[in-house]
Design an enzyme around this catalytic site. Structure first.
Site: not given
Ligand code: ADP
Length: 167
Positions: A41, A92, A130
């Site tokens: 990532k 979320r 993030s």
């Protein structure tokens, strides 16, 4: 003893993550925060830095049943090795749903003995991601409302090292 694993990249750990940790720690006897060390990532922080940050947040939350462990394995393999019966994930908005739904479904087939449980963060903390925290910081924006003061200092320092973007 019920053991739960809350996996993620935590690059960096946000107030949204901290809220999920606080909620999750109430649901299980022992909560293991699995910090993925997988470099795919392209994270801003190294695995050790991310684990240190998460450890600091856990200390701030004064939770004594939470442990931070790095992992670079299939999540279900890691969870099984930790003796976990529950995977905790935060949800979320709609955007998270499809990916989380698919992952939970496949994990269920990989290991039907482990249940995935979704938690919602406090409404005000739900939009925090993030990725966006990093983007805002890279362009010199204020991330005070999204991360703890210590994490903010770490992010600002890293942005200074790699260079800010924009004018
Ligand atoms: P990943 O790299 O797997 O997306 P993250 O570090 O981004 O891992 O997040 C780990 C978990 O925390 C995921 O389940 C994610 O949905 C959840 N999460 C992150 N931010 C929030 C938030 N603001 N509210 C609720 N859940 C969140």
């Amino acid at each position: 003893m019920r053991i739960g694993v809350y996996p993620g990249t935590f690059d960096p750990v946000t107030l949204g993550h901290a809220d999920i940790i606080r909620r999750g720690a109430k649901l299980v006897d022992r909560l293991i925060i699995g910090v993925t060390t997988n470099p795919s990532k392209n994270p801003m922080f190294t695995p050790d830095e991310r684990m240190d940050m998460v450890n600091r947040e856990v200390a701030n939350l004064a939770l004594d049943n939470v442990e931070v462990v790095g992992f670079n394995a299939l999540l279900m393999t890691f969870a099984e090795r930790q003796g976990a019966s529950v995977i905790l994930r935060g949800l979320r908005a709609v955007a998270d749903f499809e990916y989380e739904y698919q992952m939970a479904g496949m994990n269920q087939q990989l290991n039907p003995r482990i249940e995935t449980v979704f938690l919602m963060a406090d409404v005000g903390l739900q939009p925090i991601a993030s990725k966006l925290v990093k983007e805002i910081a890279l362009f010199g924006g204020d991330i005070t409302r999204f991360v703890s003061p210590a994490v903010r200092a770490d992010v600002v320092e890293r942005v200074e090292q790699i260079g800010r973007m924009g004018d």
